[in-house]
Scaffold this motif. Structure first.
Motif, PDB file in Angstrom:
ATOM      1  N   ASP A 178       7.142  -2.885   2.333  1.00  0.00           N
ATOM      2  CA  ASP A 178       5.967  -2.828   1.821  1.00  0.00           C
ATOM      3  C   ASP A 178       5.660  -1.463   1.384  1.00  0.00           C
ATOM      4  N   GLY A 179       5.450  -0.529   0.948  1.00  0.00           N
ATOM      5  CA  GLY A 179       4.741   0.787   0.907  1.00  0.00           C
ATOM      6  C   GLY A 179       6.841   2.125   0.682  1.00  0.00           C
ATOM      7  N   GLU A 180       7.137   1.073   0.570  1.00  0.00           N
ATOM      8  CA  GLU A 180       8.867   1.677   0.043  1.00  0.00           C
ATOM      9  C   GLU A 180       8.713   1.026  -1.632  1.00  0.00           C
ATOM     10  N   ALA A 181       9.712   2.553  -1.985  1.00  0.00           N
ATOM     11  CA  ALA A 181       9.393   2.708  -3.142  1.00  0.00           C
ATOM     12  C   ALA A 181      10.543   3.600  -3.847  1.00  0.00           C
ATOM     13  N   LEU A 182      11.476   3.203  -4.802  1.00  0.00           N
ATOM     14  CA  LEU A 182      12.899   4.862  -5.332  1.00  0.00           C
ATOM     15  C   LEU A 182      11.309   6.121  -6.170  1.00  0.00           C
TER      16      LEU A 182
END
Length: 598
Positions: free
Chosen positions: A31-35
């Protein structure tokens, strides 16, 4: 029978594909991680410095976080834009990734190619090419990307195996009997000592195809330039082996052995020639220098050539007209510093020999004749489209007087004239990368499509011309060299800061006018003993694939002389601004009567 067949990889291709696919699982995200998004501010990432610990991820153990940290360690202390590039490459190697990943990769190379090329090492550039192969936006990107991936992948394999031969990667193998006539799968070996063109064709086609797409072109050209400039590749080793074989072949003669009582060809031997002392009757006078040239050209060009060098201080011009020209003769013969010889039938009869077939042979003959008869201290052998360009503030006499006393002559490196445009008094010249002290890679920056295909980025010769001290008995003047006692003279000083201005193709009309002759009988003829891409090959390919328009674009890129090209040359110290003031010199030397020819 097929079950008993031996294979390099147990399980065959099913096993190969299983192993390959096992490394392509998509990254997992917490959760909260994204490219980074597609509209990411790329300029801002240039200002952010990566930290190896990647504190921004906290204690996350997702697949994305692990790859993020690994790349953060690699790019520690470097701009975050490089880290993003690494993340995009890593994602695009997986079976699935965020929908915008390929588009962001394309945007990065479309907008920041120069920045990436300046900071990423060759390993990452190859990875980028592989990514284009898998996710290119068009057929050119995918095709060239795949080809580069295979090329550099195979290089890594065979260069790794070669390490176990205990031979340094820059050292070519010695010439000896090959262990086998055939390669794997019954392929014939590459003709190292012959006219094999596999390497040139492969690299040349990659360059041409890659140059068709503006996004991938900078990457392709940088990778291929790094490849041909590296001295630790099979391409360089084969080039050295080929050169050695050719030298050996010429030394041994056509029969394969040196015949008893015969020496090596003169152009393969080197000799330090004695430097003649200045004659006593010349000791009390200023240094006198002169020029010799065999000329067949319009009257205007002859007058400009003669006036320029007389106005620069030439004591004597030895002009040999290759055929009668009454208009030129009438003007030249009147000037006291011109020794005019018309090489008509009567002249050759007086030499007791027939007129030589080639222009080059006649040039060598008249140059040597002038050398033996001139009263100048120095004699320069140049063509009608060439001009001595001493360094700023230095006369030609000063330039020659500075040559060390143990050197028989001086070699003037060529500076090729750029197209001058509307102003006839704005001549500027370009230098080769070597004359400016650069590596070959700089050519692809100045001439992105064709520069590295031509020696030094020139469309004319890069050999230069000689000025020699006079008075050495038995010396034979050549085109780009001189010989004494059947050997090439090697004590020749290569000048720096002074050049030979070569108006080889000062405008498109001149280039096109002389092209057919140069292709069939002149300097663009193909040398069959050289399997490298040559000027004639480039012209043939351009005319075949794009016609006159392609040829015109080639000329504009190489010699157009526009502001952008001059700025690029100046940036690398390869621009020589040198107005010749030819019209004014013609009037000053030959009077107002000569204005009719200007």
């Amino acid at each position: 029978m097929s079950e008993q067949r031996k294979t390099t990889y147990p399980g065959g291709f099913p096993a190969i594909l299983t192993q390959m696919e096992g490394r392509r699982d998509p990254f997992t995200y917490y959760d909260g991680e994204a490219l980074a998004p597609l509209d990411q501010d790329l300029q801002a990432l240039k200002q952010v410095t990566m930290q190896a610990a990647a504190p921004e991820l906290g204690d996350s153990r997702s697949g994305y976080a692990r790859k993020y940290r690994a790349l953060a360690e690699e790019f520690d202390g470097q701009p975050a834009l490089l880290h993003l590039h690494g993340l995009l490459v890593a994602h695009l190697r997986r079976r699935a990734q965020p929908d915008h990943t390929a588009a962001l990769f394309q945007r990065l190379w479309a907008e920041e190619a120069e920045y990436l090329l300046a900071r990423l090492d060759a390993r990452w550039l190859v990875s980028a090419a592989t990514t284009f192969g898998d996710h290119g936006a068009n057929e050119v990107q995918r095709s060239v990307g795949h080809a580069l991936s295979v090329l550099f992948g195979m290089m890594k394999l065979y260069e790794t195996e070669r390490l176990y031969s205990a031979v340094p990667p820059e050292q070519p193998h010695p010439w000896r009997k090959k262990s086998s006539k055939h390669l794997a799968m019954q392929m014939d070996a590459f003709a190292v000592g012959g006219a094999g063109g596999l390497d040139v064709n492969m690299l040349g086609r990659l360059w041409q195809q890659g140059s068709e797409d503006p996004v991938i072109a900078p990457l392709v050209q940088r990778l291929l330039t790094l490849l041909v400039d590296d001295d630790k590749t099979v391409f360089r080793r084969l080039h050295i082996m080929r050169a050695r074989k050719e030298k050996q072949r010429q030394a041994e003669g056509k029969e394969g052995k040196v015949k008893p009582g015969r020496s090596m060809p003169a152009d393969r031997q080197k000799i330090t020639a004695p430097v003649p002392q200045r004659r006593a009757d010349r000791a009390g006078r200023p240094l006198h220098w002169g020029v010799v040239s065999l000329i067949k050209a319009p009257v205007r060009e002859i007058l400009e050539f003669a006036a320029y060098h007389i106005d620069r201080g030439a004591h004597q011009l030895h002009i040999y007209l290759d055929q009668p020209d009454p208009e030129a003769e009438a003007i030249l013969a009147r000037h006291p510093r011109i020794t005019l010889t018309v090489c008509d039938d009567a002249y050759w009869d007086a030499q007791k020999k027939p007129r030589m077939k080639t222009h080059r042979m006649r040039q060598v003959w008249v140059a040597t004749h002038a050398y033996n008869t001139t009263d100048c201290d120095w004699l320069c052998h140049i063509d009608v489209d060439e001009f001595l360009l001493p360094a700023s503030g230095v006369s030609v006499a000063d330039m020659l007087a500075a040559v060390p006393g143990d050197q028989l002559g001086a070699l003037l490196q060529p500076a090729e004239m750029l197209q001058t445009g509307a102003s006839a008094e704005a001549e500027a010249f370009k230098l080769t990368h070597l004359a400016a002290g650069h590596k070959r890679a700089v050519l692809s920056e100045i001439y992105p499509n064709f520069g590295t295909h031509l020696p030094g980025g020139f469309i004319g010769h890069i050999s230069g011309k000689l000025c020699l001290r006079t008075g050495l008995d038995g010396l034979r003047f050549g085109i780009h060299a001189c010989h004494w006692q059947a050997a090439q003279v090697e004590n020749i000083e290569v000048l720096s800061g002074s050049y030979l201005g070569h108006a080889h193709a000062p405008d498109w009309a001149q280039f096109r006018k002389h092209l057919d002759f140069r292709m069939t009988r002149g300097s663009y003829q193909r040398q069959e003993d050289n399997d490298r891409l040559q000027m004639g090959d480039v012209v043939d390919l351009l005319l075949e694939e794009g016609g006159e328009d392609a040829l015109r674009r080639f000329y504009e890129e190489m010699n157009g002389g526009g502001d952008a090209q001059r700025a690029a040359l100046a940036k690398h110290g390869m621009l020589v601004d040198y107005p010749l003031h030819l019209s004014a010199r013609v009037v000053r030397v030959f009077g107002n009567d000569a204005k009719a020819y200007l």
